[in-house]
Design a protein around this motif. Structure first.
Motif, PDB file in Angstrom:
ATOM      1  N   GLY A   1      -6.143  35.866 -39.102  1.00 41.25           N
ATOM      2  CA  GLY A   1      -6.237  34.425 -38.888  1.00 41.25           C
ATOM      3  C   GLY A   1      -6.674  34.013 -37.498  1.00 41.25           C
ATOM      4  N   ASP A   2      -6.033  34.550 -36.456  1.00 46.09           N
ATOM      5  CA  ASP A   2      -6.366  34.160 -35.088  1.00 46.09           C
ATOM      6  C   ASP A   2      -7.787  34.588 -34.713  1.00 46.09           C
ATOM      7  N   SER A   3      -8.183  35.766 -35.168  1.00 45.02           N
ATOM      8  CA  SER A   3      -9.535  36.258 -34.859  1.00 45.02           C
ATOM      9  C   SER A   3     -10.592  35.399 -35.539  1.00 45.02           C
ATOM     10  N   VAL A   4     -10.338  34.994 -36.779  1.00 48.75           N
ATOM     11  CA  VAL A   4     -11.282  34.134 -37.497  1.00 48.75           C
ATOM     12  C   VAL A   4     -11.412  32.783 -36.800  1.00 48.75           C
ATOM     13  N   LYS A   5     -10.288  32.228 -36.370  1.00 45.23           N
ATOM     14  CA  LYS A   5     -10.317  30.935 -35.679  1.00 45.23           C
ATOM     15  C   LYS A   5     -11.147  30.991 -34.401  1.00 45.23           C
ATOM     16  N   ALA A   6     -11.147  32.143 -33.739  1.00 49.73           N
ATOM     17  CA  ALA A   6     -11.893  32.288 -32.492  1.00 49.73           C
ATOM     18  C   ALA A   6     -13.404  32.204 -32.702  1.00 49.73           C
TER      19      ALA A   6
ATOM     20  N   ASP B   1     -14.754  30.216 -35.469  1.00 48.01           N
ATOM     21  CA  ASP B   1     -15.069  29.210 -36.493  1.00 48.01           C
ATOM     22  C   ASP B   1     -16.015  28.113 -36.031  1.00 48.01           C
ATOM     23  N   ASP B   2     -16.414  28.128 -34.753  1.00 46.53           N
ATOM     24  CA  ASP B   2     -17.347  27.114 -34.255  1.00 46.53           C
ATOM     25  C   ASP B   2     -18.775  27.639 -34.154  1.00 46.53           C
TER      26      ASP B   2
ATOM     27  N   ALA C   1      -8.295  37.350 -44.607  1.00 49.98           N
ATOM     28  CA  ALA C   1      -8.289  36.219 -43.675  1.00 49.98           C
ATOM     29  C   ALA C   1      -6.878  35.940 -43.184  1.00 49.98           C
ATOM     30  N   GLU C   2      -5.898  36.157 -44.029  1.00 50.87           N
ATOM     31  CA  GLU C   2      -4.506  35.935 -43.626  1.00 50.87           C
ATOM     32  C   GLU C   2      -4.114  36.891 -42.512  1.00 50.87           C
TER      33      GLU C   2
END
Length: 462
Positions: free
Chosen positions: A50-55, A57-58, A46-47
């Motif tokens: 990070g940016d890909s996971v945030k994209a 998370d909704d 996840a570290e």
């Protein structure tokens, strides 16, 4: 024919490989928004992502990061694999044996795309050529879409694409292997070159060449193939052509797109139609003249007029990380060519300059030879700075070709040495000739690190 994406509601979908360039993100978003129960799994943590996971998370996506779990594959209805995943992977094999549908982000897109597709492949020059085509299409009024290996995902746009639009895809050998599973080739297919590459993935050069040939193998007599006579690998695929053939060559005999007195010329019968004076190109090197000829051929097949081609090519300033001018200090010019991930691309970059070159070479080992690269750059290089796993191999090849070099532990150390050695009128260029995976996550991260080193040096920051 029923499509993979006809009804995704409550389907158990595993997206294998999230990545950082948008393909995994695009596929996961597309699937989740259509009601699929999506699991994203990646060996990176996840570290790292990070940016890909945030994209995502909704969207209620389930993440399994830093590992793969076999039941995410044996229990899936659909597995969407990153093109970099081998088709004989244990996880892919388990999913296939369990009855899952196997696909990729690009396969999902072309399965539904209502417009004809122009596809561009090659060992080198794909991104530059597709970007040239984009620059040309920006001069026209018709709508167009650019995607594939160049980054991002067109899945989010699929419902807005209309049959009359122009779609241009950069397609890698990895993507072509997966497209072969659905027996698909683009309506217009350009093969820029075929040279040894990715031999860590493809067992032999013949296997790699066969993967490239997929871009032609499923065409019909109504489709068009564009091959480059200057490149033996591209020219060798002529037997795969099913429809119209357009030949490109800098000294072409017969019909095709050729070079005459420095002009890109379309030759049909005895008539030569001049398109562009190549001295007007802003990007250096013979390889970029060939890229411009390929872009011209694709644009003409897409129905673009000559004037738009000229405006587009003369406005094109290159792509990030591809012989990208970063800055100058004390007469030394700095270029970022991090996207040069093959020895041939590095040689093309080094020999495109008319000044002495101090290159930074090296990186991840893809199982290719550096001998020909070393012979080509001999006489152009003051002294090379080498990094990465391949540094000792490159050093031996350069020594055999009479080129001096030194090995450094980091990119920063190599850059510092280049700065000390360079004098007014010299070129310092990061052109690795290798993938980045031994020291960086991708070529973008590597190129950004070089940019930062250059900018700190130019700004006088120590």
């Amino acid at each position: 024919m029923k499509k993979t994406s006809d009804d995704l509601r409550n389907k158990r979908v595993t997206v294998m490989g999230l990545g950082s360039f948008g393909g995994g993100i695009g596929a996961a978003r597309y699937l989740a928004l259509r009601g699929a129960r999506v699991t994203v799994t990646d060996l990176k943590t996840a570290e790292n992502l990070g940016d890909s996971v945030k994209a995502l998370d909704d969207l209620g996506v389930r993440f399994v990061l830093g590992r793969h779990e076999m039941n995410d594959f044996t229990g899936a209805d659909i597995v969407v694999a990153s093109p970099a995943v081998r088709r004989d992977s244990a996880y892919v094999t388990a999913a296939r044996n369990a009855g899952a549908i196997l696909t990729t982000e690009l396969n999902l897109f072309v399965e539904q795309c209502p417009a004809p597709v122009c596809g561009v492949t090659g060992s080198n020059g794909k991104t530059t050529t597709v970007s040239m085509i984009q620059s040309i299409l920006e001069q026209c009024e018709e709508r167009f879409w650019i995607g594939g290996n160049i980054g991002g995902s067109l899945l989010s746009d699929i419902e807005r694409i209309e049959p009359g639009d122009r779609v241009v895809l950069e397609i890698s050998s990895f993507q072509l292997e997966w497209l072969d599973e659905m027996s698909w080739s683009p309506h217009i297919a350009a093969v820029l070159n075929v040279m040894p590459n990715h031999l860590d993935r493809h067992a032999t050069f013949d296997d790699y060449r066969a993967a490239k040939a997929v871009i032609l193998d499923h065409q019909t007599p109504d489709d068009c193939a564009i091959l480059v006579s200057d490149d033996p690998g591209s020219a060798s695929l002529r037997g795969h052509v099913k429809g119209k053939l357009i030949r490109i060559g800098t000294a072409l005999e017969g019909d095709g797109v050729t070079l005459l007195d420095g002009w890109i010329v379309v030759r049909t019968g005895v008539q030569d139609r001049r398109i562009l004076d190549t001295s007007k190109l802003l990007v250096p090197g013979r390889h970029n003249i060939l890229n411009a000829m390929a872009a011209t051929s694709c644009a003409l097949e897409l129905g673009v007029d000559d004037a738009s081609i000229v405006r587009g090519l003369t406005a094109f300033r290159g792509v990030p990380h591809r012989i990208e001018f970063i800055g100058e200090r004390s007469g030394v010019l700095f270029y970022n060519d991090s996207k040069a991930t093959t020895p041939e691309a590095a040689a093309a970059a080094i020999t495109s300059f008319d000044r002495p070159v101090i290159p930074i070479l090296g990186g991840y080992d893809k199982g290719v030879s550096f001998g020909e690269m070393a012979r080509r750059v001999s006489g152009h290089v003051l002294r090379a700075a080498l990094i990465g796993v391949t540094a000792p191999m490159i050093a031996r090849a350069l020594e055999d070709a009479g080129v001096e070099s030194d090995i450094y532990p980091t990119l920063g150390d190599a850059f510092d040495a280049c700065v000390v050695r360079a004098g007014a009128g010299d070129i310092v260029v990061l052109t690795p000739g290798c993938a980045s995976y031994d020291m960086f996550n991708n070529y973008v991260e590597r190129g950004d690190a070089f940019r930062e080193l250059v900018r700190h040096y130019i700004d006088g920051i120590s």
